[in-house]
Design a protein around this motif. Sequence first.
Motif, PDB file in Angstrom:
ATOM      1  N   LEU A 156      54.545  42.776 -38.441  1.00 22.40           N
ATOM      2  CA  LEU A 156      53.162  42.412 -38.367  1.00 22.40           C
ATOM      3  C   LEU A 156      52.618  42.949 -39.713  1.00 22.40           C
ATOM      4  N   ALA A 157      53.011  44.164 -40.269  1.00 23.24           N
ATOM      5  CA  ALA A 157      52.532  44.531 -41.465  1.00 23.24           C
ATOM      6  C   ALA A 157      52.809  43.773 -42.468  1.00 23.24           C
ATOM      7  N   VAL A 158      53.821  43.000 -42.775  1.00 25.13           N
ATOM      8  CA  VAL A 158      54.032  42.085 -43.713  1.00 25.13           C
ATOM      9  C   VAL A 158      53.106  40.923 -43.622  1.00 25.13           C
ATOM     10  N   MET A 159      53.185  40.214 -42.406  1.00 29.37           N
ATOM     11  CA  MET A 159      52.254  38.986 -42.127  1.00 29.37           C
ATOM     12  C   MET A 159      50.688  39.490 -42.426  1.00 29.37           C
ATOM     13  N   LEU A 160      50.259  40.639 -42.131  1.00 29.99           N
ATOM     14  CA  LEU A 160      48.940  40.989 -42.490  1.00 29.99           C
ATOM     15  C   LEU A 160      48.714  41.091 -44.231  1.00 29.99           C
ATOM     16  N   VAL A 161      49.589  41.543 -44.660  1.00 25.17           N
ATOM     17  CA  VAL A 161      49.674  41.702 -46.315  1.00 25.17           C
ATOM     18  C   VAL A 161      49.670  40.080 -46.784  1.00 25.17           C
ATOM     19  N   VAL A 162      50.279  39.304 -46.112  1.00 24.82           N
ATOM     20  CA  VAL A 162      50.308  37.799 -46.723  1.00 24.82           C
ATOM     21  C   VAL A 162      48.858  37.408 -46.338  1.00 24.82           C
ATOM     22  N   THR A 163      48.538  37.640 -45.250  1.00 23.14           N
ATOM     23  CA  THR A 163      47.317  37.023 -44.688  1.00 23.14           C
ATOM     24  C   THR A 163      46.101  37.449 -45.409  1.00 23.14           C
ATOM     25  N   LEU A 164      46.091  38.638 -45.785  1.00 19.84           N
ATOM     26  CA  LEU A 164      44.931  39.243 -46.651  1.00 19.84           C
ATOM     27  C   LEU A 164      44.984  38.478 -48.102  1.00 19.84           C
ATOM     28  N   PHE A 165      46.130  38.464 -48.648  1.00 22.81           N
ATOM     29  CA  PHE A 165      46.209  37.874 -50.163  1.00 22.81           C
ATOM     30  C   PHE A 165      45.808  36.334 -50.288  1.00 22.81           C
ATOM     31  N   VAL A 166      46.367  35.830 -49.146  1.00 19.12           N
ATOM     32  CA  VAL A 166      46.179  34.301 -49.312  1.00 19.12           C
ATOM     33  C   VAL A 166      44.839  33.747 -48.775  1.00 19.12           C
ATOM     34  N   SER A 167      44.232  34.665 -47.916  1.00 18.46           N
ATOM     35  CA  SER A 167      43.118  34.455 -47.518  1.00 18.46           C
ATOM     36  C   SER A 167      42.040  34.682 -48.804  1.00 18.46           C
ATOM     37  N   ILE A 168      41.947  35.726 -49.430  1.00 14.49           N
ATOM     38  CA  ILE A 168      41.172  35.923 -50.659  1.00 14.49           C
ATOM     39  C   ILE A 168      41.471  34.608 -51.560  1.00 14.49           C
ATOM     40  N   LEU A 169      42.472  34.331 -52.009  1.00 15.03           N
ATOM     41  CA  LEU A 169      42.852  33.308 -53.128  1.00 15.03           C
ATOM     42  C   LEU A 169      42.191  32.088 -52.469  1.00 15.03           C
ATOM     43  N   PHE A 170      42.394  31.697 -51.212  1.00 12.71           N
ATOM     44  CA  PHE A 170      41.875  30.338 -50.611  1.00 12.71           C
ATOM     45  C   PHE A 170      40.191  30.203 -50.771  1.00 12.71           C
ATOM     46  N   VAL A 171      39.764  31.366 -50.088  1.00 12.41           N
ATOM     47  CA  VAL A 171      38.143  31.234 -50.520  1.00 12.41           C
ATOM     48  C   VAL A 171      37.602  31.289 -51.697  1.00 12.41           C
ATOM     49  N   LEU A 172      38.059  32.261 -52.513  1.00 18.30           N
ATOM     50  CA  LEU A 172      37.456  32.248 -53.929  1.00 18.30           C
ATOM     51  C   LEU A 172      37.856  31.026 -54.848  1.00 18.30           C
ATOM     52  N   THR A 173      39.128  30.183 -54.448  1.00 19.38           N
ATOM     53  CA  THR A 173      39.581  29.156 -55.248  1.00 19.38           C
ATOM     54  C   THR A 173      38.581  28.085 -54.739  1.00 19.38           C
ATOM     55  N   ARG A 174      38.286  27.973 -53.586  1.00 14.99           N
ATOM     56  CA  ARG A 174      37.333  26.680 -52.981  1.00 14.99           C
ATOM     57  C   ARG A 174      35.829  27.201 -53.636  1.00 14.99           C
ATOM     58  N   TRP A 175      35.764  28.415 -53.830  1.00 15.53           N
ATOM     59  CA  TRP A 175      34.395  28.835 -54.448  1.00 15.53           C
ATOM     60  C   TRP A 175      34.362  28.406 -55.741  1.00 15.53           C
ATOM     61  N   TYR A 176      35.401  28.384 -56.517  1.00 13.57           N
ATOM     62  CA  TYR A 176      35.381  27.741 -57.801  1.00 13.57           C
ATOM     63  C   TYR A 176      35.401  26.489 -57.788  1.00 13.57           C
ATOM     64  N   ARG A 177      36.232  25.670 -57.076  1.00 16.47           N
ATOM     65  CA  ARG A 177      36.177  24.338 -56.765  1.00 16.47           C
ATOM     66  C   ARG A 177      34.974  23.424 -56.625  1.00 16.47           C
ATOM     67  N   ASP A 178      34.333  24.185 -55.689  1.00 18.85           N
ATOM     68  CA  ASP A 178      32.950  23.731 -55.275  1.00 18.85           C
ATOM     69  C   ASP A 178      31.717  24.125 -56.165  1.00 18.85           C
ATOM     70  N   SER A 179      31.925  24.998 -57.232  1.00 14.89           N
ATOM     71  CA  SER A 179      31.005  25.480 -58.106  1.00 14.89           C
ATOM     72  C   SER A 179      30.012  26.519 -57.769  1.00 14.89           C
ATOM     73  N   GLU A 180      30.332  27.258 -56.395  1.00 18.46           N
ATOM     74  CA  GLU A 180      29.653  28.091 -55.769  1.00 18.46           C
ATOM     75  C   GLU A 180      29.911  29.472 -56.691  1.00 18.46           C
ATOM     76  N   MET A 181      31.073  29.687 -57.224  1.00 24.33           N
ATOM     77  CA  MET A 181      31.243  30.843 -58.080  1.00 24.33           C
ATOM     78  C   MET A 181      30.558  30.561 -59.161  1.00 24.33           C
ATOM     79  N   VAL A 182      30.229  29.490 -59.673  1.00 23.93           N
ATOM     80  CA  VAL A 182      29.537  29.284 -61.165  1.00 23.93           C
ATOM     81  C   VAL A 182      28.114  29.677 -60.814  1.00 23.93           C
TER      82      VAL A 182
END
Length: 365
Positions: free
Chosen positions: A60-86
């Motif tokens: 579970l520790a390894v899965m939680l590490v992957v979950t945290l990293f991928v979730s942050i990348l997914f959300v912020l990447t979408r914000w960049y793609r949809d210009s929310e980050m801009v």
Amino acid sequence: MIFERSLQRELAYTAGAVFMVLLTIFLTTLMIRIVGFAASGEVDPKDVVVLIGLQIIGYLAVMLVVTLFVSILFVLTRWYRDSEMVVWLASGVSLVRFIKPIATFSAPIILLVAFFAYVGWPWSNAQSKLIRERFQQRDEVSLLAAGQFRESPASHRVFFIEKMTPDQSRVENVFVTSTENGKVNVVVSNRGHTETMKNGDRFVVLDNGRRYDGEPGKPDFRIMEFERYGVKITSTPVVNQQTTRGMSTPALFRHPNPDKLAEFAWRTGLPLMAINLMLLGIPLAYQNPRRGRTINLVMAVLIFFTYSNLLNIVQSYIEQGKLSFAVGLVGLHIVIAALVVFLFWLRVRNRPLISRAMFTRSQGA
């Protein structure tokens, strides 16, 4: 602030979805592997579900590490793609200010990573080892299954029983072969039963059968018929060897050696890796609209596996005495933390990770 609440809410939804996907993949892989162990006689089929649950707790520790990293990348990447980050950056929200809401969201996950690394991982390994040993240390009759060839772990014997009563007291169509001093012994019988002597020894008593003795390649085979023949049931000797993976975290320091210190460095590395990947995901999430949408996911997979493999290499070096415990404990994570600071500096200065000038020069060369 509005952007903090919005970011944390979207991170929570994404993390839940990513974790369920990872759990499904992991469950499928574990089920195939452990069912294979049960089919080959390495574990009791009745313990398959328990072993799967223990393995999930351990990782579970390894899965939680992957979950945290991928979730942050997914959300912020979408914000960049949809210009929310801009919009947020143009309104005066710096990239560094994203650390606070992301850290607030990540804190419970990092605490869970530490808990499962220090407590869940050793406990699940110890329980899995206990279940496996309990099954392997049963006597030979307990290891048998009707219609299957089974090799005894305690002796050089192979059993085949066509039919067996549920309480294993009576058997039919028995075939037993063993090798002693280069000679092959084969015993066959139509029926038999189990008996326990007064001294506790157990026997499979075969009725009206034949025994073949001889050495392969030589014409000296003997054929004997018997009315009653006893095959002693041996038990695997109990071996209680505790591995470092199954030792509790405080026990690693009672009698420290390179193996135990390396195991502690690996467990400590998981929460430290979660912190570094949490911060690393912020500058890495930059999305160029003209770039493929899946490149950040590929990058996340490569970064995680590289980081994880480096952590395993550090553990191996500590075990072999090639690296001191203090350097192995924090050295790799300090290097990654320095890389995170450098990437933040590049993003704050609005510099790409790979400059266009460097790319142009390489094409011209």
